[in-house]
Design a protein around this motif. Sequence first.
Motif, mmCIF file in Angstrom:
data_model
loop_
_atom_site.group_PDB
_atom_site.id
_atom_site.type_symbol
_atom_site.label_atom_id
_atom_site.label_comp_id
_atom_site.label_asym_id
_atom_site.label_seq_id
_atom_site.Cartn_x
_atom_site.Cartn_y
_atom_site.Cartn_z
ATOM 1 N N VAL A 23 -27.145 -34.299 -22.503
ATOM 2 C CA VAL A 23 -26.649 -33.246 -23.394
ATOM 3 C C VAL A 23 -26.659 -33.729 -24.845
ATOM 4 C CG1 VAL A 23 -24.590 -31.909 -24.010
ATOM 5 C CG2 VAL A 23 -25.347 -32.008 -21.630
ATOM 6 N N ALA A 24 -26.253 -34.978 -25.070
ATOM 7 C CA ALA A 24 -26.255 -35.532 -26.434
ATOM 8 C C ALA A 24 -27.682 -35.642 -26.963
ATOM 9 C CB ALA A 24 -25.576 -36.900 -26.450
ATOM 10 N N ARG A 26 -30.206 -33.875 -25.998
ATOM 11 C CA ARG A 26 -30.692 -32.505 -26.197
ATOM 12 C C ARG A 26 -30.200 -31.946 -27.522
ATOM 13 N NH1 ARG A 26 -30.363 -27.215 -25.703
ATOM 14 N NH2 ARG A 26 -31.965 -26.135 -24.513
ATOM 15 N N ALA A 27 -28.926 -32.176 -27.831
ATOM 16 C CA ALA A 27 -28.364 -31.692 -29.096
ATOM 17 C C ALA A 27 -29.076 -32.342 -30.281
ATOM 18 C CB ALA A 27 -26.865 -31.970 -29.157
ATOM 19 N N SER A 28 -29.312 -33.640 -30.185
ATOM 20 C CA SER A 28 -30.018 -34.358 -31.238
ATOM 21 C C SER A 28 -31.442 -33.827 -31.415
ATOM 22 C CB SER A 28 -30.052 -35.854 -30.898
ATOM 23 O OG SER A 28 -30.845 -36.560 -31.803
ATOM 24 N N CYS A 30 -32.494 -30.806 -30.635
ATOM 25 C CA CYS A 30 -32.399 -29.461 -31.227
ATOM 26 C C CYS A 30 -32.191 -29.546 -32.741
ATOM 27 C CB CYS A 30 -31.274 -28.659 -30.578
ATOM 28 S SG CYS A 30 -31.657 -28.064 -28.918
ATOM 29 N N GLU A 31 -31.361 -30.483 -33.178
ATOM 30 C CA GLU A 31 -31.150 -30.689 -34.612
ATOM 31 C C GLU A 31 -32.441 -31.133 -35.287
ATOM 32 O OE1 GLU A 31 -27.909 -33.433 -35.074
ATOM 33 O OE2 GLU A 31 -26.488 -32.079 -34.096
#
Length: 129
Positions: A23-24, A26-28, A30-31
């Motif tokens: 999840v981390a 993935r968030a990175s 996406c950013e």
Amino acid sequence: MSDVPDEKPAPAREPSSARERLVAERASTCERIAALQRDFDGIVEANALVAVDDEHDPEGSSTAFERAHVAALLSRSREQLAELDRALDRLTRGDYGRCEECGEAIPEARLEARPGATKCVRCAGGRRL
């Protein structure tokens, strides 16, 4: 009674820590995609404001290279996002961390380096013994 504490076996791969890592990551990703998209849009917008004549414009070739470079980074980041989404699906199914070729466990260090890995190092390198 012994002064040495009981040794515990190494913990099995915990789905919650794998999920947190995925999840981390993935968030990175996406950013990174959002930032690259802004960069790409800025390059395209800046080129729209000038006469397009790459042949005679000394900046034309470097602008084209920059646009292609950012487009390639954006494409790779989108591929990485898809890999992470597939890894999350595998985690939900219960087969995350298993090599899709030989079925062996993928080493934790490899999953930390490449959370979306689907193959162990041996199979990824094409070296089956």
